[in-house]
Every structure is written in C-alpha cells, then in structure tokens.
Design a protein around this motif. Sequence first.
Motif, mmCIF file in Angstrom:
data_model
loop_
_atom_site.group_PDB
_atom_site.id
_atom_site.type_symbol
_atom_site.label_atom_id
_atom_site.label_comp_id
_atom_site.label_asym_id
_atom_site.label_seq_id
_atom_site.Cartn_x
_atom_site.Cartn_y
_atom_site.Cartn_z
ATOM 1 N N HIS A 32 42.160 48.686 30.361
ATOM 2 C CA HIS A 32 43.055 48.184 31.728
ATOM 3 C C HIS A 32 42.254 47.752 32.967
ATOM 4 O O HIS A 32 42.396 46.791 33.312
ATOM 5 C CB HIS A 32 43.874 49.467 32.010
ATOM 6 N N TRP A 33 41.245 48.781 33.205
ATOM 7 C CA TRP A 33 40.289 48.328 34.454
ATOM 8 C C TRP A 33 39.373 47.012 34.111
ATOM 9 O O TRP A 33 39.153 46.398 35.014
ATOM 10 C CB TRP A 33 39.459 49.509 34.725
ATOM 11 N N VAL A 34 38.993 46.924 32.623
ATOM 12 C CA VAL A 34 38.220 45.712 32.427
ATOM 13 C C VAL A 34 39.019 44.563 32.874
ATOM 14 O O VAL A 34 38.350 43.693 33.224
ATOM 15 C CB VAL A 34 37.828 46.065 31.023
ATOM 16 N N LYS A 35 40.087 44.577 32.221
ATOM 17 C CA LYS A 35 41.102 43.429 32.378
ATOM 18 C C LYS A 35 41.451 43.158 33.945
ATOM 19 O O LYS A 35 41.274 41.785 34.244
ATOM 20 C CB LYS A 35 42.405 43.870 31.705
ATOM 21 N N ILE A 36 41.495 44.100 34.664
ATOM 22 C CA ILE A 36 41.773 43.950 36.245
ATOM 23 C C ILE A 36 40.486 43.173 36.908
ATOM 24 O O ILE A 36 40.458 42.053 37.507
ATOM 25 C CB ILE A 36 42.301 45.483 36.909
ATOM 26 N N GLY A 37 39.266 43.904 36.273
ATOM 27 C CA GLY A 37 38.073 43.481 37.069
ATOM 28 C C GLY A 37 37.780 41.936 36.527
ATOM 29 O O GLY A 37 37.337 40.970 37.276
ATOM 30 N N ARG A 38 38.131 41.587 35.226
ATOM 31 C CA ARG A 38 37.780 40.335 34.636
ATOM 32 C C ARG A 38 38.834 39.249 35.579
ATOM 33 O O ARG A 38 38.542 38.105 35.775
ATOM 34 C CB ARG A 38 38.164 40.113 33.244
ATOM 35 N N ALA A 39 40.116 39.795 35.764
ATOM 36 C CA ALA A 39 40.991 38.699 36.496
ATOM 37 C C ALA A 39 40.523 38.482 37.891
ATOM 38 O O ALA A 39 40.620 37.424 38.152
ATOM 39 C CB ALA A 39 42.277 39.476 36.427
ATOM 40 N N PHE A 40 39.986 39.615 38.488
ATOM 41 C CA PHE A 40 39.291 39.303 39.801
ATOM 42 C C PHE A 40 38.151 38.206 39.642
ATOM 43 O O PHE A 40 38.204 37.402 40.550
ATOM 44 C CB PHE A 40 39.058 40.564 40.576
ATOM 45 N N GLU A 41 37.394 38.482 38.969
ATOM 46 C CA GLU A 41 36.233 37.679 38.855
ATOM 47 C C GLU A 41 36.433 36.147 38.377
ATOM 48 O O GLU A 41 35.618 35.497 38.746
ATOM 49 C CB GLU A 41 35.183 38.292 37.827
ATOM 50 N N ARG A 42 37.504 36.080 37.588
ATOM 51 C CA ARG A 42 37.691 34.804 37.187
ATOM 52 C C ARG A 42 38.666 33.985 37.828
ATOM 53 O O ARG A 42 39.041 32.887 37.661
ATOM 54 C CB ARG A 42 38.192 34.793 35.610
ATOM 55 N N SER A 43 39.280 34.599 38.875
ATOM 56 C CA SER A 43 40.060 34.109 39.869
ATOM 57 C C SER A 43 39.345 32.814 40.518
ATOM 58 O O SER A 43 38.457 32.987 41.115
ATOM 59 C CB SER A 43 40.643 35.030 40.789
ATOM 60 N N ASP A 44 40.187 31.685 40.490
ATOM 61 C CA ASP A 44 39.829 30.784 41.448
ATOM 62 C C ASP A 44 39.618 30.917 42.935
ATOM 63 O O ASP A 44 38.940 30.645 43.701
ATOM 64 C CB ASP A 44 40.473 29.627 41.399
ATOM 65 N N GLN A 45 40.636 31.978 43.476
ATOM 66 C CA GLN A 45 40.585 32.418 44.681
ATOM 67 C C GLN A 45 39.682 33.647 45.231
ATOM 68 O O GLN A 45 39.242 33.907 46.261
ATOM 69 C CB GLN A 45 42.048 32.851 45.216
ATOM 70 N N LEU A 46 39.580 34.573 44.186
ATOM 71 C CA LEU A 46 38.661 35.621 44.240
ATOM 72 C C LEU A 46 37.599 35.689 43.266
ATOM 73 O O LEU A 46 37.519 36.442 42.281
ATOM 74 C CB LEU A 46 39.423 36.919 44.236
ATOM 75 N N GLY A 47 36.546 34.623 43.076
ATOM 76 C CA GLY A 47 35.575 34.622 42.283
ATOM 77 C C GLY A 47 34.561 35.734 42.665
ATOM 78 O O GLY A 47 34.678 36.485 43.346
ATOM 79 N N HIS A 48 33.609 35.861 41.467
ATOM 80 C CA HIS A 48 32.502 36.854 41.401
ATOM 81 C C HIS A 48 31.894 36.471 42.935
ATOM 82 O O HIS A 48 31.466 37.829 43.305
ATOM 83 C CB HIS A 48 31.401 36.288 40.298
ATOM 84 N N SER A 49 31.417 35.623 43.572
ATOM 85 C CA SER A 49 30.893 35.687 44.721
ATOM 86 C C SER A 49 31.717 36.478 46.048
ATOM 87 O O SER A 49 31.052 36.866 46.840
ATOM 88 C CB SER A 49 30.629 34.193 45.244
ATOM 89 N N ARG A 50 32.954 36.399 45.643
ATOM 90 C CA ARG A 50 33.804 37.295 46.769
ATOM 91 C C ARG A 50 34.145 38.617 46.199
ATOM 92 O O ARG A 50 34.179 39.580 47.200
ATOM 93 C CB ARG A 50 35.092 36.370 47.136
ATOM 94 N N GLY A 60 34.899 40.855 55.048
ATOM 95 C CA GLY A 60 35.901 41.237 56.114
ATOM 96 C C GLY A 60 37.212 40.871 55.564
ATOM 97 O O GLY A 60 37.769 40.783 54.240
ATOM 98 N N ALA A 61 38.018 40.063 56.480
ATOM 99 C CA ALA A 61 39.662 39.558 56.046
ATOM 100 C C ALA A 61 39.581 38.723 54.922
ATOM 101 O O ALA A 61 38.379 37.793 54.697
ATOM 102 C CB ALA A 61 40.104 39.137 57.400
#
Length: 117
Positions: A32-50, A60-61
């Motif tokens: 479950h946590w792996v899927k959440i982390g992957r979703a965040f990292e692959r997101s266009d809005q919240l990519g790995h750099s963020r 920050g905000a």
Amino acid sequence: MEQSVKLADDIMALVRREAELRGRSISDQISHWVKIGRAFERSDQLGHSRTTPALAGEIGALSPEEEAWVKDFVEKMGHPTESEIALHARRSSLGGGVGLDEDGNLVCATRNAPAQD
C-alpha cells in the motif's frame, strides 16, 4: 514471485503498527505504501523533484496545482476498494479488529472495545 527484503527495525515497527491499525498484513501494508509513494513520484504535479524535499520536510507551501492533486488523491484514497471492504467484512465475521475508535485504538467486533496489545 515473492521476494524477501531487509528493513530497519524502526521501519518494521511502523509497518507492523499501521498494518494492525488498518487490518492489513505486513506485506499488504508495505505494498500500500509503495503504491502511494509511486503515485506521488510519478505525478505530474508532485514529481520526484518535489516529493523528495517534501518527505524530508524541506518544502514550503504547495502550488495550487499540487494542492489540487493532493486533494484529489486524498479523496480517492478515502474510499475503500472492494478487497478492503471484503477484508473488513471477513475480520468482522471473525470478531477481529474492524476499525478505529476516536483515539485511534483498534476496535474488535465482538467486544466493541479497543484491542489489547
């Protein structure tokens, strides 16, 4: 194919506690946590750099786009899947932990009281 991995004791303590609270196996909680982390990292809005600085508490905000993505993600995660509903029903029929009380304690179906550790 299943694989074995070594995780630090502090990570395993977090996994065990969260798995217990959520009525998941340890394997299911990690997945479950792996899927959440992957979703965040692959997101266009919240990519790995963020995501990386955010997890380290170094951001920050959020931008309006990031806030919208997080709101949508939280909404989607707030609805149980069919397998989670089935797991809850099974645990309830067996008298196992079926939810959390207002203090975050695991509640058992047969006693309607916090589970004992």
